[in-house]
Design an enzyme around this catalytic site. Structure first.
Site, PDB file in Angstrom:
ATOM      1  N   HIS A   6       0.793  -0.955   0.491  1.00 44.43           N
ATOM      2  CA  HIS A   6       0.350   0.019  -0.059  1.00 44.43           C
ATOM      3  C   HIS A   6       0.557   0.943  -0.052  1.00 44.43           C
ATOM      4  O   HIS A   6       1.704   1.447   0.717  1.00 44.43           O
ATOM      5  CB  HIS A   6      -1.164  -0.286   1.260  1.00 44.43           C
ATOM      6  CG  HIS A   6      -1.446   1.099   1.280  1.00 44.43           C
ATOM      7  ND1 HIS A   6      -1.633   2.432   2.718  1.00 44.43           N
ATOM      8  CD2 HIS A   6      -3.050   1.925   0.556  1.00 44.43           C
ATOM      9  CE1 HIS A   6      -3.148   2.955   2.846  1.00 44.43           C
ATOM     10  NE2 HIS A   6      -3.418   2.307   0.549  1.00 44.43           N
ATOM     11  N   HIS A  48       0.013  10.578  -1.884  1.00 45.90           N
ATOM     12  CA  HIS A  48      -1.704  10.593  -1.684  1.00 45.90           C
ATOM     13  C   HIS A  48      -2.920  11.598  -1.600  1.00 45.90           C
ATOM     14  O   HIS A  48      -3.488  11.748  -2.448  1.00 45.90           O
ATOM     15  CB  HIS A  48      -1.645   9.815   0.005  1.00 45.90           C
ATOM     16  CG  HIS A  48      -3.151   9.499   0.474  1.00 45.90           C
ATOM     17  ND1 HIS A  48      -3.726  10.332   1.149  1.00 45.90           N
ATOM     18  CD2 HIS A  48      -4.008   8.052   0.139  1.00 45.90           C
ATOM     19  CE1 HIS A  48      -4.587  10.088   1.400  1.00 45.90           C
ATOM     20  NE2 HIS A  48      -4.856   8.686   1.176  1.00 45.90           N
TER      21      HIS A  48
HETATM   22  O1  G3P Z   1      -6.796   2.175  -2.681  1.00 43.39           O
HETATM   23  C1  G3P Z   1      -6.930   1.200  -1.820  1.00 43.39           C
HETATM   24  C2  G3P Z   1      -6.692   2.507  -0.671  1.00 43.39           C
HETATM   25  O2  G3P Z   1      -5.368   3.241  -0.876  1.00 43.39           O
HETATM   26  C3  G3P Z   1      -8.223   3.804   0.034  1.00 43.39           C
HETATM   27  O3  G3P Z   1      -7.734   5.164   0.589  1.00 43.39           O
HETATM   28  O4  G3P Z   1      -7.169   6.605   1.134  1.00 43.39           O
HETATM   29  O5  G3P Z   1      -5.166   4.939   1.706  1.00 43.39           O
HETATM   30  O6  G3P Z   1      -5.613   5.901  -0.464  1.00 43.39           O
HETATM   31  P1  G3P Z   1      -6.386   5.706   0.478  1.00 43.39           P
HETATM   32 MG    MG Z   2      -4.813   4.790  -2.338  1.00 39.37          MG
END
Ligand code: G3P
Ligand code: MG
Length: 245
Positions: A6, A48
């Site tokens: 992630h 992000h």
């Molecule tokens: O794509 C999954 C997750 O990353 C969504 O939330 O805020 O971490 O981008 P965020």
């Molecule tokens: Mg994300």
């Protein structure tokens, strides 16, 4: 169950930087998620937030900066153990690192209120610019209008539905919306990733990936309730925990 890095291995290195992606590759990751924005001069980048306040400690929005200006910001500033200055990478630099050995890629396009007009065409052109990239990629977004535009532009593109502020009560309407755009994936927040919710989504025909899973008990639970993938900032230990049980 897929273990998806992630924002790269973002538990160990500043999120969405080349360092975090390199580290994830070294840890053996094959599945990756990154967040996509567009600069003022139309360059696709991985970051992000829409601005640089949290990561670089500066009040500036990506939409207002050309890439030559954006790359001067140190987005590792927020990450305590990191001493090296790191910049926002262009998407193609990320792909140079994660692309070749990857099985599955998730481009999470941040485009609330269509702040980046035309980003869908650009992302599609990017996916079609390298052999095999389109096939192994899923494009997701919290912005439903963005998903709809992607679908209008490409009937074959794999879409992932993300619901902002989703609750168990709002799940059935969300499933309908995800079906209406022909999504293949449904990305669900851990706080509502209960067995019943997961099986409802799976029964509707979607693959379910849950974000963000960083603890052993959650990883094991997700595996036991039939989740297809988990997004994690610690892809290495997550893999070990799942294997060992
Ligand atoms: O794509 C999954 C997750 O990353 C969504 O939330 O805020 O971490 O981008 P965020
Ligand atoms: Mg994300």
């Amino acid at each position: 169950m897929k273990i998806i890095s992630h924002r790269g291995a973002s538990g160990y290195a500043p999120e969405n930087t080349l360092k975090a992606f390199r580290l994830a590759v070294e840890m053996g990751s094959k599945d990756f998620e990154f967040d996509v924005h567009q600069t003022k001069d139309g360059i696709l980048v991985a970051h992000h937030d829409f601005d640089l306040l949290r990561t670089a400690g500066k009040e500036a929005a990506i939409a207002d900066l050309d890439y030559s200006e954006l790359k001067k910001f140190n987005v590792a500033a927020y990450f305590r153990p990191e001493k090296e200055a790191l910049c926002v990478p262009r998407l193609e630099e990320v792909l140079d690192i994660v692309g070749p050995g990857s099985d599955w890629l998730n481009f999470e396009v941040k485009n609330h209120g269509n702040i980046y007009p035309g980003i869908e065409r650009k992302v599609l052109a990017f996916l079609e610019s390298q052999p095999g990239l389109f096939e192994k990629s899923v494009v997701s977004s919290f912005d439903y209008g963005t998903l709809k535009r992607f679908r209008e532009l490409s009937p074959r593109l794999k879409l992932g539905f993300l619901g902002h502020g989703l609750s168990t009560m709002l799940l059935l309407p969300a499933i309908k919306r995800a079906k209406a755009i022909g999504a293949v994936n449904f990305h669900l927040a851990l706080r509502i990733a209960f067995k019943l919710n997961v099986s409802r989504i799976k029964k509707a025909g979607f693959k379910v990936c849950v974000y963000t899973v960083n603890e052993k008990k959650d990883a094991l639970k997700m595996s036991s309730i039939g989740v297809d993938g988990i997004f994690s900032n610690y892809p290495d230990i997550m893999g070990e925990w799942i294997l060992k049980g």
